[in-house]
Structures are given as C-alpha cells and as structure tokens.
Design a protein around this motif. Structure first.
Motif, PDB file in Angstrom:
ATOM      1  N   SER A  15     -18.876 -54.207  38.764  1.00  8.91           N
ATOM      2  CA  SER A  15     -18.070 -55.290  38.209  1.00  8.91           C
ATOM      3  C   SER A  15     -16.963 -54.725  37.335  1.00  8.91           C
ATOM      4  O   SER A  15     -17.243 -54.132  36.289  1.00  8.91           O
ATOM      5  CB  SER A  15     -18.947 -56.234  37.378  1.00  8.91           C
ATOM      6  N   LYS A  70     -15.112 -56.361  35.432  1.00  7.87           N
ATOM      7  CA  LYS A  70     -15.194 -57.038  34.135  1.00  7.87           C
ATOM      8  C   LYS A  70     -16.268 -56.403  33.264  1.00  7.87           C
ATOM      9  O   LYS A  70     -16.083 -56.236  32.051  1.00  7.87           O
ATOM     10  CB  LYS A  70     -15.489 -58.530  34.333  1.00  7.87           C
ATOM     11  N   CYS A  71     -17.396 -56.024  33.867  1.00  8.72           N
ATOM     12  CA  CYS A  71     -18.426 -55.313  33.104  1.00  8.72           C
ATOM     13  C   CYS A  71     -17.872 -53.997  32.566  1.00  8.72           C
ATOM     14  O   CYS A  71     -18.189 -53.588  31.439  1.00  8.72           O
ATOM     15  CB  CYS A  71     -19.651 -55.053  33.976  1.00  8.72           C
ATOM     16  N   ASP A  88     -14.799 -53.453  31.718  1.00 11.40           N
ATOM     17  CA  ASP A  88     -13.936 -53.786  30.579  1.00 11.40           C
ATOM     18  C   ASP A  88     -14.739 -54.185  29.348  1.00 11.40           C
ATOM     19  O   ASP A  88     -14.269 -54.021  28.217  1.00 11.40           O
ATOM     20  CB  ASP A  88     -12.986 -54.929  30.952  1.00 11.40           C
ATOM     21  N   TRP A  89     -15.938 -54.721  29.549  1.00 11.16           N
ATOM     22  CA  TRP A  89     -16.789 -55.106  28.424  1.00 11.16           C
ATOM     23  C   TRP A  89     -17.499 -53.909  27.795  1.00 11.16           C
ATOM     24  O   TRP A  89     -18.133 -54.050  26.752  1.00 11.16           O
ATOM     25  CB  TRP A  89     -17.842 -56.116  28.881  1.00 11.16           C
ATOM     26  N   GLU A 133     -17.608 -62.264  39.025  1.00 11.19           N
ATOM     27  CA  GLU A 133     -16.767 -61.076  39.172  1.00 11.19           C
ATOM     28  C   GLU A 133     -17.631 -59.821  39.319  1.00 11.19           C
ATOM     29  O   GLU A 133     -17.591 -58.916  38.496  1.00 11.19           O
ATOM     30  CB  GLU A 133     -15.824 -60.946  37.974  1.00 11.19           C
ATOM     31  N   ASN A 162     -16.005 -59.087  23.800  1.00 11.60           N
ATOM     32  CA  ASN A 162     -14.755 -59.785  24.102  1.00 11.60           C
ATOM     33  C   ASN A 162     -13.552 -59.016  23.575  1.00 11.60           C
ATOM     34  O   ASN A 162     -12.511 -58.934  24.237  1.00 11.60           O
ATOM     35  CB  ASN A 162     -14.778 -61.194  23.505  1.00 11.60           C
ATOM     36  N   ALA A 183     -12.788 -56.181  25.870  1.00 12.18           N
ATOM     37  CA  ALA A 183     -12.063 -56.639  27.060  1.00 12.18           C
ATOM     38  C   ALA A 183     -10.590 -56.860  26.748  1.00 12.18           C
ATOM     39  O   ALA A 183      -9.714 -56.565  27.574  1.00 12.18           O
ATOM     40  CB  ALA A 183     -12.693 -57.922  27.594  1.00 12.18           C
ATOM     41  N   ASP A 211      -7.017 -54.946  28.369  1.00 15.73           N
ATOM     42  CA  ASP A 211      -6.065 -55.806  29.076  1.00 15.73           C
ATOM     43  C   ASP A 211      -4.708 -55.101  29.132  1.00 15.73           C
ATOM     44  O   ASP A 211      -3.944 -55.100  28.166  1.00 15.73           O
ATOM     45  CB  ASP A 211      -5.954 -57.144  28.348  1.00 15.73           C
ATOM     46  N   LYS A 226     -11.815 -65.596  29.655  1.00 16.65           N
ATOM     47  CA  LYS A 226     -13.131 -65.023  29.378  1.00 16.65           C
ATOM     48  C   LYS A 226     -13.123 -64.139  28.130  1.00 16.65           C
ATOM     49  O   LYS A 226     -14.175 -63.675  27.696  1.00 16.65           O
ATOM     50  CB  LYS A 226     -13.615 -64.197  30.573  1.00 16.65           C
ATOM     51  N   ASP A 227     -11.951 -63.890  27.569  1.00 10.84           N
ATOM     52  CA  ASP A 227     -11.849 -62.942  26.462  1.00 10.84           C
ATOM     53  C   ASP A 227     -11.832 -63.602  25.090  1.00 10.84           C
ATOM     54  O   ASP A 227     -11.738 -62.916  24.070  1.00 10.84           O
ATOM     55  CB  ASP A 227     -10.583 -62.089  26.621  1.00 10.84           C
TER      56      ASP A 227
END
Length: 683
Positions: free
Chosen positions: A183, A185-186, A188-189, A223, A364, A367, A371, A637-638
């Motif tokens: 993922s 997104k994972c 980025d987290w 995602e 958050n 993330a 960006d 989501k952020d």
C-alpha cells in the motif's frame, strides 16, 4: 469552580468557571459507552453467550453465580439475571459509571438482584467482597488491540482468585488475524521519503511515528493490494483451558500471492463467545468477515495497521516470515526474508516487553510530509519570493521538512525555524547535519506566541511562512493561532515594521449538511437495549458529553461514509495580514437543502490560501471533489474535519425539503480568542 483551559487559538491559558462536577463530566463524555451500546451485534452475542453458559450449568443442577467485571451500565449483569443466574455480582471501579449502573439497574427493577462492588476486580477478595467464587464470568475489557485495556491481567487474576475451577467465561476465547499488504498510503504513513529532493533521512529517525497502534476503519480503506490471505497470529484462551501468556512470540510462515512491497500489516480479531466456538463476534473488515453482507458497524473496536521495520520486496510465490509478539498490553509485528529463518526462530532469546518507541509526529502528519505536491508548491512559493525577501522565519510547532527544503533549494540569507519541543529539535538537527545544512538554519526553541524581544536581537526576518501545522490545532478555526502569533511578533518593538511578507494569506472555512451512515450513533440516545431500559444512561451520558465536548468534535470523515444534502458553503474567511482585529465578528449564513435523506449533522473544514492571484495554491483539509448528490463525499485522508452531530435528526423528503432551511451562526471575539458556531434548523 475555576479551571484552567488551554486556548487553542491564542496559545494562552484561560480561566473558566465550571460546575463542581466538571471532572466527572469530562470522564463520562470520553468513555465511549454510547458507541458500545449501539453495537447491537455485540449486545446480542454477549446475551447469547451468557444464555448458553447459564443453561449448561443449570442442566447440571448447579447454582449459577455470575461475576460481571467492568459492568458499565449494568447491561451484562441484567442479561445474566434474565438468563436465570442465581446470584449476580458486578464490579465497576470507574466512579462516574457506578452511578449510571445503579440508576439503570434500579430502573429495570433489579436493584435487589445485582450486587455492585465499587472496586477493580483485581482488588476483590473472596469472603469479604464476594461470598463465594463465581462459576460464570462475563466481561468486556477489550480495545482495538484486544489486550490494550489489560484483558490478560484481568482474566488471569479472575481465573486464579475469583472463579471456580469448573466455570464458563464469556467470551471463551479469541483469535487474532493479520494480513500483509502492499500500500503506497501505508508507506506514506510510516516512512519519510525525501529522495525526490536529494535529501537523506537519518537512520535513527527513519520511523518518526513510532510503533504505536494506528487504528482505522479498514472497510473504508481500499488503497492496497493483499499479498497474503488473512493469517492467524495468536489465540487467547480466556476460560483457563490454556494459560494466557503475558509475553508471547510467534513466527508465521507465509507465501506472497503476488509481487509487491510488504509495507503494511493489517490486524483484527474475532471473539468466540461460547465454549463450543459457535457464537462469533468478528471485528474483521468486509473482505474477511464471515458475514460480509450483514456486518455490524462499530467504532469502539476497529481494525489496526502495523508497519514493518524495513521495506521488503516480495515476488509472487516467495516464502517469507512474519514475527508476532505481545506483552501484557501491546502488540508488535514485523516482516522478514525467509533467509532470516534461523535467526527469527531463535527462541532462546528472552522475550522482553515491547518498546513502542517515541512518536515525534502522527501518522497523518507523516503522510502530509510525504505529500510531494504540497512541498513542490512550497518550493515554488519560496523561490518566487526569494528575490524580494532576505530572511525567512518558518513558523510551525510540529516537525516540518520546510527548513530542509528552504536551506537546500533556495538562497535566503538567513533561515529561522521555531521548534519548542526538545525531541523534535534534536530530530531536526540530525536531519540538517546529515544533509550538511546545519549552517543554513537557526533554530529558535520557542513557540510563536512565546518569542521574546531577546530572541530577536540577532534574528531579523522579513518573511514569515507557515504550514499552519501547530500541535494545538483541533478544530479548523484553531488555525487563527497563526494570527495571534503574528500579532505577538508585531508587538515586539524590534519587529514592528520588519515583517513584510506573510504566508498563508487567508483562512477560509466551509460547511456542508450531511447524512452520515453511522457516525451519528456515537452521540445518539440508546433508549431500549436488548429489552432493557437505558434512559438513565442517555440522560447522564449525553448531558455530560454536551457539557464536556462542546458543540463540534474532530473526526477523520473519510472513514465514516456520508452523503451531501446541501452544497458546500463558505461561511468565514480571515486575512492573516489583518492588524489588531478587535471588533467582534458576527455572521448568519442561511442555506437550503437540495437532497432527500436523514439530516443528522454538519461537516466543517478549512482551506489555507498562499497566493492572492491563484486560489488553487492552497492546502485543502476537507472535500477533495465537488459534492455529488446521492454519492458518498470524498474527504482528505491526511486531516480530521469538524463535525456537529444533531441531537434531533430530520428526515428530508420532497414534501418538506423546500420548507426547511439551515441557519449557521458564526461568532468570533478576537480579544477573547473565542470562536463559536451554532446551527439552527428552521421549518
């Protein structure tokens, strides 16, 4: 009584007059009991588990003595009475809930049938607090991690000291599952990636968010690509059939279903409520649920994401290992190459308590730092202004990569950054040192509102830039903290005319009327639950919530589906170049509803604008797309957005929609640092 309260806009401590029971109200409001009682599946399955255990003992001609640990409203104790228990003892150490339990039990005519002990279960002594050991235990001491509220210690103590050797426990046992995913997104987290800008991340700060739990509504998250099927990580026996280990380590061998990067570990659990494992209470996301078309929504138990300590690329069909560990309260999972098997399976090493590390930023926030569009925008803004301004002040109090980017990408003579947290200051210094930028940036160890004249004697700046990322921000208008910080700077003699450029330029506040699918349940009356009257609970808890939490509260709305019932409306804007604003601002915005549905709340968010000529150069914390009626809203989501949940819901239909309007009243008192929003529905 007088209580001190941190003002999230001004950064000052304000004194307020509160009721004598203020602390009591605070505790009740944040306990989350309403959400649990709206979990009808939980209630029904606990009832079924109790009924089965008591029926079994009755069939054996045994006297049934039930112990309910952490009774809350008394619901499970009242269920035990209705199932035919001979004696019921309930313990509750949380003083505000003791009052609630007594009122609810009395309202249901069971005052003389349930004994309440106002203690922790671990403080109960047989022969003093209880006449005899119980042979049925019912308790709900679980959180999203299952064991985070002390379940292991609670069950172990009860089995050793409070229960007969022949007993039934509801729930009987639990299975914990994990699933490895790929993922972005994972990623980025969990990992800060600065490679695009040619910057290095220090090894000791590769995990800025620590290893703490990241709870999430996984059903709303799409995602990712699954690299494995759900895998069993642990089994916990609560009934004494197998001792519960306080420290346990397990290694799971897995095979990757497809090529991918193992950068996320999903976790959830299933309670098996009865001794025959027939009654299942599952917290699985929809794709792993045994009944995906009939799932119970709940927010008190969610799912969680854990993150590997390093990134591993997997090929389809490749074997790999997952290490699983728990101590009394925490969980930890990691992913390893299969070649590390001998090392990972070395169980001769002692199992130590889990160290979750230091959390320097939230998931958050991490993330946001990843960006690239966001920071490309900032680089362009910095370069656009570097010819006109010489000295830059970066004003945040959360970790930022702006000092690194401004030092590496621009030619400002001096760059200053505010950082009052000594751990984040140490972190920033490490980033600067490893990238050879330590001579370009000066750190001032103060918050924006705490700077003194002495801090500015040798620190001159004419350009102030902020992401408006401050730890004090809870609700959108808390971003006005930046204005109060600027006013403080202007008040210092040396700086009265020095600041020539301020970014962001403007704060804009938006609202939309929504129909929430489920989130409104956390503030909705329970009424009757499994046949028991809980009106006393509604009266006490909801009143406490209103007093303690105020009118609006923050939530990550992308996790909670909602549909629009109106257009989005701008209700407030504020220019940060404003000077010495003193006059109260009052405004009433009236808007109509354009879609049918259950009106149960309003969502609010903010946009920060950085360019007077192009409003697209901005940070948007709310809706990512224009609202489409009949479709779910798409939220960032952020960030968390603000939500007002209506106490009285309104069903909007063709026959009444044109007659209903909403008044949104805004009141801003700059001198007091108070900002209030009220909604009124007119018919």
């Amino acid at each position: 009584m007088f209580t001190s309260k941190f003002n999230t806009m001004t950064g000052a401590l304000d004194w307020e007059i509160q009721n004598e029971d203020y602390d009591y109200q605070q505790e009740l409001a944040r306990a989350g009991f309403a959400d649990m009682l709206h979990d009808y599946e939980r209630n029904r399955l606990y009832y079924a588990g109790l009924r089965k255990a008591i029926k079994k003992l009755k069939s054996e001609n045994k006297v049934v003595n039930v112990l309910d640990i952490g009774t809350g409203t008394g619901l499970l104790s009242m269920m035990a009475v209705m199932c035919g228990a001979d004696t019921v003892t309930a313990c509750e150490a949380f003083k505000p809930m003791v009052k609630v339990a007594k009122k609810c039990i009395e309202a249901n005519g069971m005052k003389d049938k349930i004994k309440i002990i106002e203690k922790r279960s671990t403080d109960i002594v047989i022969g003093i607090d209880m006449d005899q050991r119980a042979n049925v235990l019912v308790t709900e001491v679980f959180d999203t991690e299952l064991i985070g509220e002390g379940a292991i210690g609670t069950f172990t103590h009860a089995l050793d000291h409070l229960l007969d050797s022949y007993c039934y426990v509801v729930p009987d046992n639990a299975i914990m599952y994990i699933q490895i995913v790929d993922s972005p997104k994972c990623h980025d987290w969990n990992w800060l990636d600065l490679s695009k800008y040619g910057l290095k991340v220090p090894e000791e700060y590769k995990n800025l968010a620590g290893d703490a739990i990241f709870d999430i509504q996984l059903t709303e998250f799409n995602e990712f690509r699954a690299l494995t099927e759900p895998l069993e990580a642990f089994r916990f026996s609560f009934s004494g059939k197998k001792p519960i280990s306080y420290n346990e380590r397990n290694v799971v061998e897995a095979v990757s279903k497809q090529d991918g990067k193992a950068n996320g570990i999903f976790m959830w659990w299933v309670l098996r409520m009865d001794y025959e494992n027939e009654i299942l209470l599952s917290c699985a996301p929809h794709w792993a649920h045994h009944s995906p078309n009939n799932m119970q929504w709940r927010d008190h138990w969610m799912q969680a994401i854990y993150f590997p300590s390093r990134l591993i690329d997997l090929k389809s069909g490749e074997n790999f290992l997952i290490s699983c560990q728990h101590d009394e309260y925490s969980l930890k999972f990691d992913v390893h190459a299969f070649s590390e098997k001998n090392k990972i399976l070395n169980f001769n090493q002692p199992i130590e308590d889990i160290n979750l590390g230091m959390t320097l930023v939230s998931r958050n926030r991490l993330a946001q730092l990843n960006d690239k569009k966001r920071f490309d925008m900032f680089i362009n803004l910095l370069k656009k202004n570097e010819k006109d301004y010489r000295n830059l002040l970066i004003a945040n109090d959360d970790f930022s990569i702006l000092p690194l980017l401004s030092a590496s990408e621009t030619k400002y003579e001096k760059i200053f950054v505010l950082e009052s947290n000594r751990f984040r200051e140490r972190c920033l210094l490490s980033f600067l040192n490893i990238n050879g930028l330590e001579e370009r940036v000066t750190i001032i160890d103060k918050n924006l509102t705490d700077i003194q004249s002495a801090d500015l004697i040798n620190n001159q700046f004419d350009f102030v830039l902020s992401e408006s990322s401050f730890n004090s921000i809870v609700l959108p208008w808390d971003n006005l903290y930046f204005y109060y910080g600027l006013e403080h700077l202007r008040s210092l003699e040396q700086k009265k005319s020095a600041i020539k450029k301020i970014l962001p330029i403007k704060l804009r506040l938006f609202v939309i009327a929504i129909s929430m699918e489920n989130l409104d349940k956390i503030r909705s009356p329970v009424g009757v639950c499994e046949g028991f009257n809980l009106a006393e609970f509604d009266k006490i808890i909801l009143e406490a919530s209103c007093k303690a939490d105020g009118f609006l509260e923050p939530h990550p709305l992308w996790e909670y589906p909602s549909k629009p019932l109106s257009d989005s409306l701008e209700i407030f804007d504020f220019n940060f170049n404003s000077r010495s604003v003193s006059e109260p601002f009052t405004k009433t915005c009236k808007f109509g509803l354009k879609e049918n549905g259950l009106l149960n709340g309003f969502a609010l968010w903010h946009v920060l604008e950085f360019d007077e000529e192009d409003s697209r150069i901005s940070i948007n914390t709310g809706l990512l797309n224009e609202p489409e009626f009949g479709k779910n809203l798409v939220w960032s989501k952020d960030y968390k957005q603000a939500i007002h949940i209506l106490e009285k819901k309104v069903e909007i239909c063709d026959s009444n929609r044109s007659n209903i309007s909403v008044n949104c009243n805004i009141n801003f008192e700059p001198l007091l640092g108070k900002f209030n929003i009220y909604f009124k529905i007119e018919n």
